[in-house]
Design a protein around this motif. Structure first.
Motif, mmCIF file in Angstrom:
data_model
loop_
_atom_site.group_PDB
_atom_site.id
_atom_site.type_symbol
_atom_site.label_atom_id
_atom_site.label_comp_id
_atom_site.label_asym_id
_atom_site.label_seq_id
_atom_site.Cartn_x
_atom_site.Cartn_y
_atom_site.Cartn_z
ATOM 1 N N SER A 1 0.847 -1.193 0.000
ATOM 2 C CA SER A 1 0.000 0.000 0.000
ATOM 3 C C SER A 1 0.879 1.238 0.000
ATOM 4 O O SER A 1 2.093 1.167 0.222
ATOM 5 C CB SER A 1 -0.882 0.016 1.249
ATOM 6 O OG SER A 1 -0.099 0.309 2.399
ATOM 7 N N SER B 1 -5.937 1.341 1.789
ATOM 8 C CA SER B 1 -5.192 1.685 0.575
ATOM 9 C C SER B 1 -4.835 0.443 -0.230
ATOM 10 O O SER B 1 -4.973 0.415 -1.458
ATOM 11 C CB SER B 1 -3.914 2.444 0.956
ATOM 12 O OG SER B 1 -3.101 2.678 -0.178
ATOM 13 N N LEU B 2 -4.383 -0.613 0.450
ATOM 14 C CA LEU B 2 -4.001 -1.834 -0.264
ATOM 15 C C LEU B 2 -5.224 -2.521 -0.865
ATOM 16 O O LEU B 2 -5.160 -3.054 -1.989
ATOM 17 C CB LEU B 2 -3.264 -2.781 0.677
ATOM 18 C CG LEU B 2 -2.753 -4.079 0.041
ATOM 19 C CD1 LEU B 2 -1.895 -3.797 -1.174
ATOM 20 C CD2 LEU B 2 -1.987 -4.910 1.071
ATOM 21 N N THR C 1 -5.998 -0.780 -4.002
ATOM 22 C CA THR C 1 -5.022 -1.126 -5.044
ATOM 23 C C THR C 1 -5.328 -2.485 -5.648
ATOM 24 O O THR C 1 -5.330 -2.666 -6.874
ATOM 25 C CB THR C 1 -3.602 -1.120 -4.445
ATOM 26 O OG1 THR C 1 -3.298 0.194 -3.964
ATOM 27 C CG2 THR C 1 -2.567 -1.524 -5.484
ATOM 28 N N ASP D 1 -8.103 5.090 -4.674
ATOM 29 C CA ASP D 1 -7.711 4.926 -3.278
ATOM 30 C C ASP D 1 -8.399 5.986 -2.418
ATOM 31 O O ASP D 1 -8.115 7.181 -2.557
ATOM 32 C CB ASP D 1 -6.189 5.058 -3.164
ATOM 33 C CG ASP D 1 -5.676 4.720 -1.767
ATOM 34 O OD1 ASP D 1 -6.501 4.596 -0.845
ATOM 35 O OD2 ASP D 1 -4.442 4.586 -1.611
#
Length: 497
Positions: free
Chosen positions: A369, A387-388, A391, A397
């Motif tokens: 992330s 965030s990850l 992604t 995001d």
């Protein structure tokens, strides 16, 4: 000086055996005129004393005769048929547990080789108090709770097994337990009775420890295969039922756990449908979505699920604490024990800040992330997980970070600038800085993709100023967050020199 006992009164002749089903036995307990009333009433009273004692000592025991739901001897759940849903069932069950316990204690005290019934909790089992609370809540009668609790018990408790050595029985919370009361239907009971009868007759038991170990292994293997066949049949039937539900497109009345399994099946078989996606959006907006459902649609599904993903990301933005849990679920799915975490302090003693990155290794290099900085370790970790997830889901995001010292100082001085402004507004109201705090919502757009508008009103007491903030979002939580943040603008304007 010992005295000889006086003459004994003549023993009453034994009554002839009588066969009663559960309903007839329950009626006899309540009818003083019934020939078997006295003996059954005594058995009923003893059973309930035993039951109270077992509950006091933390046994995983449940009798809900109105729903026909009871615990089995190993902590799992059983569904009774109509003919068994009587109070006499409790009498038989409790006296059976007492008899098996007494026999096991007798054998252990006299070093008699028998087959003991041992039971253990899984390494990942929650505390016993939590399992007891789960059983207590089953009285609500909600189908989703029954299914969820049954699944948790399956994962928390290992299958019981037979062994020639004595071990704890976790479900019953007994140091010794065996099966000896049903030799006509269980071979283990027959073996135990043969051993005990030989000892009581002064004879050598027919089986030594090694022979009992071989018998125990054979019985355990047979029972494990039977469980596998039964579970396969049940899972096949449930899968067929879920496929029929997908074909019918009627999802609104499904309880949460059943709906999650329908979504999971749809994802695994690439059976995306507008009605199913609309229901996911609807449940997300109402706050009834499960983290497992979000995991499958955001990180497992091959189909687009555009509207559902948009709604779920909005939900996660408002509730980032679920992001860590969802990321952990995906890590296990990918064969990892936990996600990778890169965490470190980046602030000062006077103004502590923490940076976090989350990573997953999936068929190649690790995907990380963006680094996320916040005032607390948990906040930083939550935003890194969010965030990850964004992604991996190939979406925008929505996570937040305090990238600069100036932003960090502003956030520290003003909690409304942080990721949870609604909580900060409530804190100001609790301190009396704001009074009359209230939120109102309106909804526009189609039912499968609604837009919520939130209006928040409050009075700033130090300046006697009425404040109003508003915001929109695809969920009530997102709209509330935006409105609370907007209120900050009004508050800044009211308090600026």
């Amino acid at each position: 000086m010992a005295t000889s006992p006086g003459p004994r009164s003549p023993k009453a002749p034994c009554a002839a055996p009588v066969a009663l089903d559960y309903a007839a036995a329950t009626a006899a307990i309540a009818d003083p005129a019934h020939p078997q009333h006295e003996v059954l009433r005594d058995a009923h009273d003893v059973a309930h004393v035993l039951l109270a004692s077992r509950r006091e000592h933390g046994a995983l025991v449940l009798y809900d005769l109105s729903q026909g739901l009871v615990s089995d001897g190993d902590g799992g759940l059983l569904r009774l048929n109509t003919g068994e849903r009587h109070s006499a069932y409790v009498v038989v069950a409790e006296l059976m547990v007492a008899a098996n316990r007494t026999i096991a204690e007798f054998a252990a005290a006299r070093d008699v080789a028998i087959l003991f019934r041992n039971h253990q909790a899984a390494a990942t089992a929650p505390p016993r108090e939590q399992l007891l609370e789960e059983l207590r809540l089953l009285g609500s009668g909600e189908a989703w709770r029954r299914e969820a609790t049954a699944q948790r018990l399956v994962h928390a408790l290992r299958p019981a097994f037979y062994a020639p050595h004595a071990g704890e029985h976790y479900g019953l919370r007994l140091p010794f337990y065996t099966h000896a009361t049903s030799p006509l239907r269980r071979y283990a009971d027959l073996l135990v009775q043969r051993q005990l009868l030989a000892v009581l007759r002064g004879q050598t038991p027919p089986h030594d420890g090694d022979e009992l170990a071989r018998h125990a292994q054979a019985i355990n293997t047979t029972l494990a295969r039977a469980r596998q066949r039964r579970d396969a049949r049940h899972e096949g039937a449930r899968r067929d039922e879920r496929r029929a539900t997908l074909a019918e497109g009627e999802f609104g009345e499904l309880p949460a756990e059943a709906f999650h399994k329908v979504v999971k099946l749809a994802v695994s078989e690439n059976r995306h449908g507008q009605a199913l996606e609309a229901e996911v959006c609807h449940r997300t907006v109402d706050g009834r979505v499960q983290a497992g459902t979000a995991h499958h649609i955001l990180l497992v599904a091959d189909q687009p699920w555009h509207e559902a993903r948009r709604a779920l990301l909005s939900w996660l933005t408002a509730h980032p604490e679920y992001a860590v849990f969802i990321l952990a679920m995906h890590a296990r799915r990918c064969g990892m024990h936990t996600p990778h975490w890169d965490e470190r302090p980046v602030g000062t003693t006077r103004q502590p800040l923490f940076s976090a990155r989350a990573g997953l290794t999936i068929d190649g290099p690790t995907t990380w992330s963006a680094p996320r900085i916040h005032r607390g370790k948990n906040l930083a970790r939550q935003q890194a997980a969010l965030s990850l997830i964004a992604t991996l889901a190939q979406t925008e995001d929505p996570s937040t970070t305090l990238d600069t010292p100036a932003a960090a100082r502003a956030s520290s001085a003003n909690p409304l600038a942080g990721p949870n402004p609604a909580m900060a507004v409530n804190e100001l109201a609790q301190r009396g800085v704001l009074t009359g705090l209230g939120y109102a919502f309106t909804t526009t757009g189609p039912s499968h993709a609604p837009t919520f508008t939130c209006t928040v009103r409050a009075r700033h007491e130090p300046t006697a100023t009425a404040l109003t903030g508003s915001g929109t979002g695809t969920t009530k939580a997102a709209a509330k967050t935006t409105a609370a943040r907007d209120l900050h603008t009004q508050l800044t304007a009211a308090t600026s020199p």
